[in-house]
Design a protein around this motif. Structure first.
Motif, PDB file in Angstrom:
ATOM      1  N   SER A 250      83.820  51.718  38.120  1.00 20.83           N
ATOM      2  CA  SER A 250      84.544  53.021  38.360  1.00 20.83           C
ATOM      3  C   SER A 250      84.426  53.537  39.788  1.00 20.83           C
ATOM      4  CB  SER A 250      84.051  54.089  37.564  1.00 20.83           C
ATOM      5  OG  SER A 250      82.793  54.079  37.915  1.00 20.83           O
ATOM      6  N   GLY A 251      83.522  52.843  40.403  1.00 22.88           N
ATOM      7  CA  GLY A 251      83.264  53.235  41.967  1.00 22.88           C
ATOM      8  C   GLY A 251      82.363  54.444  41.792  1.00 22.88           C
ATOM      9  N   MET A 252      82.001  55.008  40.875  1.00 24.55           N
ATOM     10  CA  MET A 252      81.088  55.908  40.588  1.00 24.55           C
ATOM     11  C   MET A 252      79.579  55.795  40.786  1.00 24.55           C
ATOM     12  SD  MET A 252      83.422  58.667  40.614  1.00 24.55           S
ATOM     13  CE  MET A 252      82.485  60.007  40.041  1.00 24.55           C
ATOM     14  N   ASN A 253      78.959  56.643  41.150  1.00 25.73           N
ATOM     15  CA  ASN A 253      77.427  56.623  41.197  1.00 25.73           C
ATOM     16  C   ASN A 253      76.802  57.122  39.845  1.00 25.73           C
ATOM     17  OD1 ASN A 253      77.157  55.080  43.545  1.00 25.73           O
ATOM     18  ND2 ASN A 253      77.245  57.194  44.807  1.00 25.73           N
ATOM     19  N   THR A 254      77.372  57.472  39.083  1.00 28.86           N
ATOM     20  CA  THR A 254      76.832  57.954  37.919  1.00 28.86           C
ATOM     21  C   THR A 254      77.421  57.450  36.483  1.00 28.86           C
ATOM     22  OG1 THR A 254      77.931  60.081  37.971  1.00 28.86           O
ATOM     23  CG2 THR A 254      75.795  59.858  39.001  1.00 28.86           C
TER      24      THR A 254
ATOM     25  N   ASN B 208      77.620  47.933  35.064  1.00 28.85           N
ATOM     26  CA  ASN B 208      79.119  47.627  34.947  1.00 28.85           C
ATOM     27  C   ASN B 208      80.055  48.900  35.179  1.00 28.85           C
ATOM     28  OD1 ASN B 208      79.411  44.615  35.058  1.00 28.85           O
ATOM     29  ND2 ASN B 208      78.496  44.655  32.961  1.00 28.85           N
ATOM     30  N   GLU B 209      79.802  50.044  34.129  1.00 30.41           N
ATOM     31  CA  GLU B 209      80.817  50.974  34.322  1.00 30.41           C
ATOM     32  C   GLU B 209      80.732  51.658  35.831  1.00 30.41           C
ATOM     33  OE1 GLU B 209      80.898  54.887  31.663  1.00 30.41           O
ATOM     34  OE2 GLU B 209      80.577  53.049  30.749  1.00 30.41           O
TER      35      GLU B 209
ATOM     36  N   LEU C 196      71.714  60.631  31.630  1.00 37.44           N
ATOM     37  CA  LEU C 196      72.576  60.160  32.986  1.00 37.44           C
ATOM     38  C   LEU C 196      71.845  58.929  33.493  1.00 37.44           C
ATOM     39  CD1 LEU C 196      75.051  61.104  34.590  1.00 37.44           C
ATOM     40  CD2 LEU C 196      73.476  62.334  35.944  1.00 37.44           C
ATOM     41  N   PHE C 197      72.683  57.869  33.767  1.00 35.75           N
ATOM     42  CA  PHE C 197      72.142  56.888  34.857  1.00 35.75           C
ATOM     43  C   PHE C 197      72.684  57.147  35.951  1.00 35.75           C
ATOM     44  CE2 PHE C 197      71.559  53.861  30.978  1.00 35.75           C
ATOM     45  CZ  PHE C 197      70.423  53.365  31.503  1.00 35.75           C
TER      46      PHE C 197
END
Length: 312
Positions: A187-191, A182-183, A68-69
């Motif tokens: 997506s506006g997500m933090n992971t 970038n992802e 997980l990033f």
């Protein structure tokens, strides 16, 4: 009564959530001691150690890792899927002796469009960024999880630090990090979940011939985030990894917890050396590196190469 081990973990995590890089660690009251990190590595003060006088340092990253990033508002971090140390990927030898240290996570420190952001300095000069690969002593891993004593005892962790330098034309090793950023931004997500992380693609690029041997400095120090536990054997590669200006700028798209403020300059100011033994292990000419001159406090493009807001 709560298990004391859980109290240690809770206290560690609670402190870790309550700090920021606004003063680059000058206000971290819990961070004390005489073996703090990062430091300014002064070449003339290091002890040259011929490679024949020490066990060969080996990176046994034999399998790709899924994980997980995460943008935690302090850094960009990659950790294993379950958050526990890898069961197959470890480092051994060199200053670590015959003890295996298993991979736990890696994270990055970087600057901004006007400043460089590595944590360790070399002869007073700061590089563009720094990659930290964190490993746990096998003696503090029980049933796949970390014994809290790893964060209390001096031999608990080993961190492989690799400088990042910008301006390169080719740096495919960074693509998977670039794509993860970038992802998350799109997506506006933090992971974001990833698979197929091959740590060899990172570390063996320290050597242009893609071999495991490289020159490095080593010393006893601490974590560079609160509590700044003095439990780390540091191994700092002399030769940096290179990334493109575009990839470097991509990191600036990440934000703090507020979702608006740019995440940048996430480094701790350098700490007193306190007469510690800093060893330079020389392996070959291929991994020597001549740090570009810092003229008038700046590198090219106007980027600050020594300090920011007075914090060296």
């Amino acid at each position: 009564m709560m298990n004391p081990d859980y109290i240690v973990i809770f206290s560690y995590l609670n402190i870790a959530l309550a700090w920021d890089y606004g003063l680059h660690g000058a206000d971290w009251e819990s961070c004390t001691g005489d073996r703090q990190s990062p430091i300014d590595i002064k070449r003339d003060n290091t002890i040259l150690l011929d490679a024949n006088d020490m066990l060969d340092f080996s990176m046994d990253y034999c399998q790709s890792i899924s994980g997980l990033f995460k943008n935690d508002g302090k850094t960009l971090k990659f950790e294993t899927q379950n958050g526990n140390p890898s069961t197959t990927d470890f480092i051994i030898g060199g200053p670590l002796g015959t003890t295996k240290f298993y991979f736990l996570q890696f994270h990055l420190h970087w600057g901004s469009p006007l400043s460089y952001g590595a944590e360790h300095l070399v002869d007073g000069q700061r590089m563009a960024g720094e990659l930290h690969l964190v490993h746990v002593n096998e003696n503090y891993i029980e049933n796949g999880t970390i014994d809290p004593n790893a964060y209390q005892n001096q031999d608990g962790l080993a961190v492989l630090g690799i400088f990042l330098q910008d301006g390169s034309d080719g740096s495919q090793w960074f693509d998977i990090i670039f794509e993860a950023v970038n992802e998350m931004v799109d997506s506006g997500m933090n992971t974001t979940n990833v698979s197929g992380i091959d740590l060899n693609q990172f570390v063996q690029r320290i050597n242009p011939s893609f071999q495991a041997e490289f020159n490095y400095w080593t010393y006893d120090g601490s974590l560079t985030t609160p509590d700044c536990n003095q439990v780390v054997k540091w191994i700092i590669a002399e030769r940096p990894l290179f990334i493109t200006n575009e990839q470097f700028a991509e990191l600036s798209l990440l934000t703090l917890e507020d979702g608006m403020t740019t995440l940048a300059d996430n480094y701790r100011k350098v700490q007193d050396e306190n007469c510690r033994k800093i060893t330079y292990v020389y392996k070959n000419t291929d991994t020597e590196y001549v740090f570009k001159p810092c003229l008038g406090g700046q590198y090219t493009l106007g980027r600050d190469c020594t300090s920011k807001s007075g914090f060296i």
